[in-house]
Enzyme design. Sequence first.
Site, PDB file in Angstrom:
ATOM      1  N   GLU A 195      25.310  -7.243 -27.628  1.00 22.60           N
ATOM      2  CA  GLU A 195      24.213  -8.217 -27.579  1.00 22.60           C
ATOM      3  C   GLU A 195      23.658  -8.453 -28.987  1.00 22.60           C
ATOM      4  O   GLU A 195      22.455  -8.273 -29.242  1.00 22.60           O
ATOM      5  CB  GLU A 195      23.132  -7.776 -26.578  1.00 22.60           C
ATOM      6  CG  GLU A 195      23.680  -7.709 -25.170  1.00 22.60           C
ATOM      7  CD  GLU A 195      22.633  -7.636 -24.061  1.00 22.60           C
ATOM      8  OE1 GLU A 195      21.450  -7.421 -24.338  1.00 22.60           O
ATOM      9  OE2 GLU A 195      23.032  -7.802 -22.884  1.00 22.60           O
ATOM     10  N   GLU A 317      29.055  -6.450 -18.927  1.00 18.17           N
ATOM     11  CA  GLU A 317      27.831  -5.999 -18.221  1.00 18.17           C
ATOM     12  C   GLU A 317      27.535  -6.994 -17.113  1.00 18.17           C
ATOM     13  O   GLU A 317      27.420  -8.202 -17.381  1.00 18.17           O
ATOM     14  CB  GLU A 317      26.628  -5.921 -19.172  1.00 18.17           C
ATOM     15  CG  GLU A 317      26.673  -4.738 -20.114  1.00 18.17           C
ATOM     16  CD  GLU A 317      25.411  -4.584 -20.955  1.00 18.17           C
ATOM     17  OE1 GLU A 317      24.310  -4.933 -20.480  1.00 18.17           O
ATOM     18  OE2 GLU A 317      25.546  -4.113 -22.097  1.00 18.17           O
TER      19      GLU A 317
HETATM   20  O1  AHR Z   1      22.299  -2.378 -19.006  1.00 21.85           O
HETATM   21  C1  AHR Z   1      21.027  -2.347 -19.563  1.00 21.85           C
HETATM   22  C2  AHR Z   1      20.922  -3.212 -20.825  1.00 21.85           C
HETATM   23  O2  AHR Z   1      21.124  -4.549 -20.502  1.00 21.85           O
HETATM   24  C3  AHR Z   1      21.920  -2.945 -21.902  1.00 21.85           C
HETATM   25  O3  AHR Z   1      21.575  -1.883 -22.714  1.00 21.85           O
HETATM   26  C4  AHR Z   1      21.920  -4.225 -22.678  1.00 21.85           C
HETATM   27  O4  AHR Z   1      23.145  -4.484 -23.310  1.00 21.85           O
HETATM   28  C5  AHR Z   1      21.556  -5.256 -21.638  1.00 21.85           C
HETATM   29  O5  AHR Z   1      20.542  -6.085 -22.073  1.00 21.85           O
END
Ligand code: AHR
Length: 515
Positions: A195, A317
Amino acid sequence: MKHYLLAAIAAVIIPVVAQAQLKVNVTVDTDVTDGQIIPKEIYGQFAEHLGSCIYGGLWVGPESEIPNVDGYRKDVLDALIELKVPVMRWPGGCFADEYHWRDGIGPRENRPRMVNSNWGGTVEDNSFGTHEFLNLCEMIGCEPYISGNVGSGTVEELAKWVEYMTAADGPMARLRAENGRVEPWKVKYLGVGNESWGCGGNMLPEYYSHLYRRYQTYCRDYSGNHLYKVASGATDYDYNWTEVLMKNIGSLMHGVSLHYYTVKGWNGSKGSATVFTEQEYYNTLAKAVGVEPVIIKHIGIMDQYDPEKKVDLLLDEWGTWFDVEPGTNPGHLFQQNTMRDAMVAALSLNIFHKYTERLKMANIAQIANVLQSMVLTHGDKMVLTPTYHTFRMYNVHQDAMYLPSACDSPKFIDELERECPVVDATASRSQDGTIHVTLTNTNLDEAAEITVDLGAKGGKVTAAEVLTAADVHDYNAFDKPEIVKPVEFKDFKVKGGKIIVKMPAMSIVSLTVES
Ligand code: AHR
């Protein structure tokens, strides 16, 4: 839920089903012989130093009274082996861009402490580091996916980490051997930041692209290890990020990531994981399947710059994100997991299967005690979540040939005009010829009759399972760990070469078919 009730909670519902019971036809194309293989990495996991994902979830330390193997919880290890975890991403997430790997090697008692400023200000003692992670991957038989620090680290730091993990000889290899590991590990996936548009450095895509070029140059292949380099990709609808990366670094990366959470919104309450209305249930599912147009659009951009599909898309994610359980640390993202989460998992996996020509990995967030977890732990207790059971039922699709299917289910539309199928299906054929069909009935209180057509050859159902619950809010609690779990399914028959399945409301059914 009756369809007239559906109509009452939503602005529009199409089409309204006239008969008492919903009837849906699923036609599976079993003639496919050289179709797309569903990469096992679509079933990937994510483990971050966040809350009790690592400490208490995966790792309790060798001195713990909780049964463990070299410090890893035995109950969780067994559950993960059964799950067939193909790949695990670590150490973050946002944590990755503040992680300094040298703090997590050597004798544990000498490792420095740090404040985990992303996640609740918890003090991190670094007792779970590179050795502990890579050994865990070896124990459960999964590929490690290392997420490197770009935000607050240096090129030299990441380059040396790669050398430490993978080189057979040289100064880093000697340091590793001094720390107890002579043989290098195999490390395939290397994330260059996480991110980077947000917690990973608040960069603009042009600036990140330039940084990526430097970082990737010095992350070398050592001793027969081949890195697969992943650029830190877009969130949700940030198509410009994907476009700039494809333009600037498309030839220097193997994959670009994407993050998409099933979340009500980032500001204010995200809603409870266990207390929700029927409307919120449908809103959640509609948001979950909203990942499909997002995937399509990112792939469309990638196709323009890379028609030969050399660069993969990795959804590294995804999952549900609700409010934390009352009384728990807001920075620890601990949420319960109900039948609603199981539905989100099933619908999402069905979508991922369709795009594996480009989409080569998906990592649910996260493996233990954080967001849409596989397992939840408390002291020496552990429960398998409904999401775990969904993943376990679906793991037959790993590395199997995708069989496209047509499903004539009606859709519900929520008040934001988002659509979601009432009934959904996915199918694949394993290398031994076995066909697996997985069906999902999202309807809260109506059963559905599904006619599965496998073509002229038909097939014999040799095993079937169902995951459902008495109530959609049901979850597995530490004192009642088996409220939601799959059981043998018998409510089907074969007629005229077709399989007629009576699916309970709110259920996932898996069929194993020999043809
Ligand atoms: O999964 C939780 C968080 O969500 C992670 O650390 C981040 O990459 C995302 O914003």
